[in-house]
Motif scaffolding. Structure first.
Motif, PDB file in Angstrom:
ATOM      1  N   GLN A 249      -4.341   9.488  -9.638  1.00  0.00           N
ATOM      2  CA  GLN A 249      -4.571  10.462  -8.574  1.00  0.00           C
ATOM      3  C   GLN A 249      -4.105   9.937  -7.219  1.00  0.00           C
ATOM      4  OE1 GLN A 249      -8.786  11.082  -9.094  1.00  0.00           O
ATOM      5  NE2 GLN A 249      -8.514  12.562 -10.772  1.00  0.00           N
ATOM      6  N   ALA A 250      -4.279   8.643  -6.971  1.00  0.00           N
ATOM      7  CA  ALA A 250      -3.819   8.057  -5.708  1.00  0.00           C
ATOM      8  C   ALA A 250      -2.302   8.116  -5.595  1.00  0.00           C
ATOM      9  CB  ALA A 250      -4.298   6.610  -5.602  1.00  0.00           C
ATOM     10  N   LEU A 251      -1.605   7.878  -6.692  1.00  0.00           N
ATOM     11  CA  LEU A 251      -0.142   7.942  -6.658  1.00  0.00           C
ATOM     12  C   LEU A 251       0.331   9.373  -6.455  1.00  0.00           C
ATOM     13  CD1 LEU A 251       2.567   6.555  -6.859  1.00  0.00           C
ATOM     14  CD2 LEU A 251       2.362   6.571  -9.350  1.00  0.00           C
ATOM     15  N   GLU A 252      -0.319  10.321  -7.110  1.00  0.00           N
ATOM     16  CA  GLU A 252       0.037  11.729  -6.891  1.00  0.00           C
ATOM     17  C   GLU A 252      -0.226  12.146  -5.444  1.00  0.00           C
ATOM     18  OE1 GLU A 252      -0.683  13.515 -11.402  1.00  0.00           O
ATOM     19  OE2 GLU A 252      -2.221  13.776  -9.864  1.00  0.00           O
ATOM     20  N   ALA A 253      -1.323  11.662  -4.871  1.00  0.00           N
ATOM     21  CA  ALA A 253      -1.631  11.977  -3.473  1.00  0.00           C
ATOM     22  C   ALA A 253      -0.594  11.371  -2.541  1.00  0.00           C
ATOM     23  CB  ALA A 253      -3.027  11.468  -3.116  1.00  0.00           C
ATOM     24  N   ALA A 254      -0.131  10.152  -2.843  1.00  0.00           N
ATOM     25  CA  ALA A 254       0.897   9.516  -2.016  1.00  0.00           C
ATOM     26  C   ALA A 254       2.201  10.297  -2.067  1.00  0.00           C
ATOM     27  CB  ALA A 254       1.115   8.077  -2.477  1.00  0.00           C
ATOM     28  N   CYS A 255       2.512  10.851  -3.230  1.00  0.00           N
ATOM     29  CA  CYS A 255       3.715  11.685  -3.343  1.00  0.00           C
ATOM     30  C   CYS A 255       3.581  12.940  -2.479  1.00  0.00           C
ATOM     31  CB  CYS A 255       3.969  12.052  -4.803  1.00  0.00           C
ATOM     32  SG  CYS A 255       4.449  10.670  -5.860  1.00  0.00           S
ATOM     33  N   ARG A 256       2.407  13.549  -2.489  1.00  0.00           N
ATOM     34  CA  ARG A 256       2.206  14.730  -1.644  1.00  0.00           C
ATOM     35  C   ARG A 256       2.345  14.375  -0.169  1.00  0.00           C
ATOM     36  NH1 ARG A 256      -1.903  15.646  -5.507  1.00  0.00           N
ATOM     37  NH2 ARG A 256      -3.513  14.843  -4.095  1.00  0.00           N
ATOM     38  N   THR A 257       1.819  13.221   0.218  1.00  0.00           N
ATOM     39  CA  THR A 257       1.960  12.781   1.603  1.00  0.00           C
ATOM     40  C   THR A 257       3.422  12.557   1.963  1.00  0.00           C
ATOM     41  OG1 THR A 257      -0.210  11.698   1.491  1.00  0.00           O
ATOM     42  CG2 THR A 257       1.259  11.012   3.272  1.00  0.00           C
ATOM     43  N   ALA A 258       4.199  12.121   0.974  1.00  0.00           N
ATOM     44  CA  ALA A 258       5.630  11.891   1.190  1.00  0.00           C
ATOM     45  C   ALA A 258       6.432  13.186   1.208  1.00  0.00           C
ATOM     46  CB  ALA A 258       6.170  10.954   0.109  1.00  0.00           C
ATOM     47  N   GLY A 259       5.794  14.307   0.912  1.00  0.00           N
ATOM     48  CA  GLY A 259       6.456  15.591   1.063  1.00  0.00           C
ATOM     49  C   GLY A 259       6.869  16.282  -0.212  1.00  0.00           C
ATOM     50  N   PHE A 260       6.373  15.840  -1.355  1.00  0.00           N
ATOM     51  CA  PHE A 260       6.720  16.507  -2.612  1.00  0.00           C
ATOM     52  C   PHE A 260       5.560  16.375  -3.586  1.00  0.00           C
ATOM     53  CE2 PHE A 260       7.971  12.108  -3.096  1.00  0.00           C
ATOM     54  CZ  PHE A 260       7.645  11.784  -4.400  1.00  0.00           C
TER      55      PHE A 260
ATOM     56  N   SER B  32       0.845  -1.188   0.000  1.00  0.00           N
ATOM     57  CA  SER B  32       0.000   0.000   0.000  1.00  0.00           C
ATOM     58  C   SER B  32       0.878   1.233   0.000  1.00  0.00           C
ATOM     59  CB  SER B  32      -0.900  -0.002   1.244  1.00  0.00           C
ATOM     60  OG  SER B  32      -1.618   1.199   1.340  1.00  0.00           O
ATOM     61  N   LEU B  33       0.423   2.277  -0.705  1.00  0.00           N
ATOM     62  CA  LEU B  33       1.240   3.480  -0.855  1.00  0.00           C
ATOM     63  C   LEU B  33       1.398   4.262   0.438  1.00  0.00           C
ATOM     64  CD1 LEU B  33      -0.095   4.845  -4.259  1.00  0.00           C
ATOM     65  CD2 LEU B  33       1.996   3.559  -3.845  1.00  0.00           C
ATOM     66  N   ASP B  34       0.544   4.031   1.426  1.00  0.00           N
ATOM     67  CA  ASP B  34       0.627   4.817   2.654  1.00  0.00           C
ATOM     68  C   ASP B  34       1.503   4.182   3.721  1.00  0.00           C
ATOM     69  OD1 ASP B  34      -0.939   2.691   3.369  1.00  0.00           O
ATOM     70  OD2 ASP B  34      -2.692   3.886   3.961  1.00  0.00           O
ATOM     71  N   GLU B  35       2.043   2.996   3.463  1.00  0.00           N
ATOM     72  CA  GLU B  35       2.898   2.383   4.479  1.00  0.00           C
ATOM     73  C   GLU B  35       4.269   3.055   4.500  1.00  0.00           C
ATOM     74  OE1 GLU B  35       4.366  -1.736   2.976  1.00  0.00           O
ATOM     75  OE2 GLU B  35       2.314  -1.513   2.234  1.00  0.00           O
ATOM     76  N   PRO B  36       4.920   3.078   5.651  1.00  0.00           N
ATOM     77  CA  PRO B  36       6.172   3.828   5.794  1.00  0.00           C
ATOM     78  C   PRO B  36       7.254   3.453   4.793  1.00  0.00           C
ATOM     79  CG  PRO B  36       5.314   3.222   7.944  1.00  0.00           C
ATOM     80  CD  PRO B  36       4.462   2.526   6.939  1.00  0.00           C
ATOM     81  N   PHE B  37       7.399   2.159   4.492  1.00  0.00           N
ATOM     82  CA  PHE B  37       8.446   1.748   3.550  1.00  0.00           C
ATOM     83  C   PHE B  37       8.215   2.375   2.178  1.00  0.00           C
ATOM     84  CE2 PHE B  37      10.085  -1.118   0.260  1.00  0.00           C
ATOM     85  CZ  PHE B  37      11.428  -1.148   0.619  1.00  0.00           C
TER      86      PHE B  37
ATOM     87  N   GLN C 105       6.385   5.081   1.478  1.00  0.00           N
ATOM     88  CA  GLN C 105       6.535   6.534   1.582  1.00  0.00           C
ATOM     89  C   GLN C 105       8.013   6.925   1.528  1.00  0.00           C
ATOM     90  OE1 GLN C 105       4.079   9.406   2.421  1.00  0.00           O
ATOM     91  NE2 GLN C 105       3.196   7.983   0.921  1.00  0.00           N
ATOM     92  N   ASP C 106       8.835   6.186   2.246  1.00  0.00           N
ATOM     93  CA  ASP C 106      10.274   6.474   2.228  1.00  0.00           C
ATOM     94  C   ASP C 106      10.855   6.220   0.843  1.00  0.00           C
ATOM     95  OD1 ASP C 106      12.897   6.988   3.632  1.00  0.00           O
ATOM     96  OD2 ASP C 106      13.244   4.924   2.983  1.00  0.00           O
TER      97      ASP C 106
END
Length: 488
Positions: free
Chosen positions: A325-336, A285-290, A292-293
């Motif tokens: 859109q989910a991948l773009e949102a995950a990138c924003r959550t990751a800080g960019f 899942s895109l929201d898990e810490p690994f 995101q890092d």
């Protein structure tokens, strides 16, 4: 200098797409296109100082049987041995296979009389056949994943799949143009290497799913007879479940990025953002810490992020849009912030009649699904990027295709070419790369992060990423021949 191309009056959009791709996009020639003779193509300069005549064979041969199997080029293909007629025409040894074309009444494939010349190759009809994937509309063969297989393609059946046939035709066209317009400047440069990675399994599946862990442990103990391997796997899973993936064999991302950076290359990582096919779409899942890092590291190191469309998304624009859109949102959550415009379909699933238009509707600008799973080589006859044809609307799209030339598992996988992790497999891949680059195409390579499992994998990938510097001049390489075995 502006060029005028006259063409027959049927299939106007298809003909224009082929001509604009070859002459306008690939060669950068200013071009005006209009309807002319009913049975030929005629290319001349605006002052009509010289002209090149080509036959109209492909489109003429489809009249009354458009998209029927009988309209496909028939085997064996004719071959033109150009040495006597146009010796500077550059192509692989063994003669130039002719998808569509005919010699003149005197049996000549090339005949020049003053500033007028005849070239017996139907370059534009052949280009449409290759770029539109016409045969995939005419044939019903599909594999278990609903993919048109290489084994059904004309190119593989004719032994030509590892030849960039359309790029060879382009080189012949360049030779013909230079005969008629000696001062013409043509952009012939060596292609470049494009490394891509599909992230199907960012870590061992057993780290998340008990059923996968049990299956792997049974394999370690009973099939591979490696009890120490079983204990090592348990140790990795124990660490991974506590957030430590440093010993996970699939976590090869830093090494892959380092290899690309050493060659000055940017990698593209295609990431799954949905699970329309269930378990076949992986277990992350895109929201898990690994993850995101990982997204942050890819971005910070200057590499690109694309969508790996989930298993059933290739026929569903809504799913593709949601996943982008989910991948773009995950990138924003990751800080960019990242605008995801590149896509490649999971399992290389592709419907030539529907997928391109759905991708464009979903906001993508470039696809790189365009290779076969069961064989390395040139699905589109070229390594160059181009605008995809939409069979639904009968027009070219803005969406561009960057053809996938080789996937590692296509070469080594037992269900595909079955070359294994061998010297023969690496030689085949290296030969394909060199042929692609020499004829001006980009060698797009896919290597999964989860398939860096041995010294062979690391050595093979390092060798393939080692791109020779320099761009040969067209006139210097015009008479070169490359070994015929490159096409076998």
């Amino acid at each position: 200098m502006k060029f005028l191309l006259e063409m027959p009056g049927d299939h106007l959009a298809a003909r224009r797409h082929a001509a604009e791709t070859l002459l306008g996009e690939f060669l950068g020639l200013p071009l005006e296109i209009r309807v002319g003779s009913a049975d030929r193509w005629r290319l001349c300069d605006s002052a009509a100082n010289a002209e090149l005549i080509l036959p109209d064979c492909f489109f003429a041969g489809t009249r009354g049987r458009w998209l029927e199997p009988a309209s496909l080029p028939q085997l064996p293909l004719a071959r033109w041995y150009s040495e006597a007629e146009l010796p500077e025409a550059r192509h692989l040894d063994g003669g130039l296979p002719v998808l569509a074309g005919t010699p003149n009444a005197a049996g000549c494939w090339w005949l020049q009389e003053g500033r007028s010349a005849y070239l017996g190759l139907d370059l534009f009809g052949s280009a449409f056949f290759c770029l539109s994937r016409y045969e995939e509309q005419a044939l019903e063969e599909r594999d278990g994943h609903e993919r048109f297989p290489a084994s059904a393609s004309l190119a593989l059946r004719a032994g030509l799949l590892e030849r960039p046939l359309l790029d060879e035709y382009l080189a012949v066209l360049c030779a013909a143009l230079l005969r008629l317009w000696p001062g013409l400047s043509l952009p012939w440069t060596r292609g470049q290497l494009r490394f891509t990675c599909d992230i199907d399994h960012p870590y061992e599946g057993g780290s998340k799913r008990l059923s996968l862990l049990v299956r792997a442990l049974v394999g370690d103990l009973l099939l591979r007879r490696r009890p120490q391997g079983m204990l090592a796997r348990l140790g990795r899973v124990w660490r991974a479940r506590r957030g430590d993936y440093t010993r996970d064999p699939n976590n090869t991302f830093d090494w892959l990025m380092q290899c690309c950076e050493a060659q000055g290359a940017q990698a593209t990582f295609y990431i799954i953002a949905g699970h329309s096919g269930g378990a076949i779409d992986g277990c992350y899942s895109l929201d898990e810490p690994f993850l995101q890092d990982l997204l942050r590291r890819i971005h910070q190191r200057g590499h690109a992020i694309g969508l790996h469309g989930s298993y059933n998304s290739f026929r569903d624009a809504a799913v593709l849009r949601q996943e982008r859109q989910a991948l773009e949102a995950a990138c924003r959550t990751a800080g960019f912030r990242a605008e995801v415009r590149a896509v490649r379909q999971h399992y290389l699933r592709w419907d030539s009649a529907r997928t391109p238009a759905l991708m464009e509707q979903s906001g993508f600008a470039c696809d790189s699904t365009g290779g076969y799973a069961d064989h390395i080589g040139f699905r589109y006859g070229t390594g160059r990027g181009f605008r995809l044809w939409d069979w639904g609307s009968g027009r070219p799209l803005a969406l561009r295709e960057q053809p996938l030339i080789a996937m590692e598992w296509s070469a080594i996988g037992p269900q595909y070419m079955n070359l294994g992790r061998s010297v023969a497999a690496l030689q085949r891949l290296q030969r394909l790369k060199e042929t692609c680059l020499r004829f001006g195409g980009d060698f797009t390579l896919l290597w999964h992060n989860s398939e860096i499992r041995s010294d062979w994998d690391r050595q093979a990938l390092t060798a393939l990423l080692d791109e020779d510097a320099g761009s040969p001049d067209l006139e210097q390489v015009a008479c070169e021949r490359y070994p015929a075995e490159a096409a076998q």
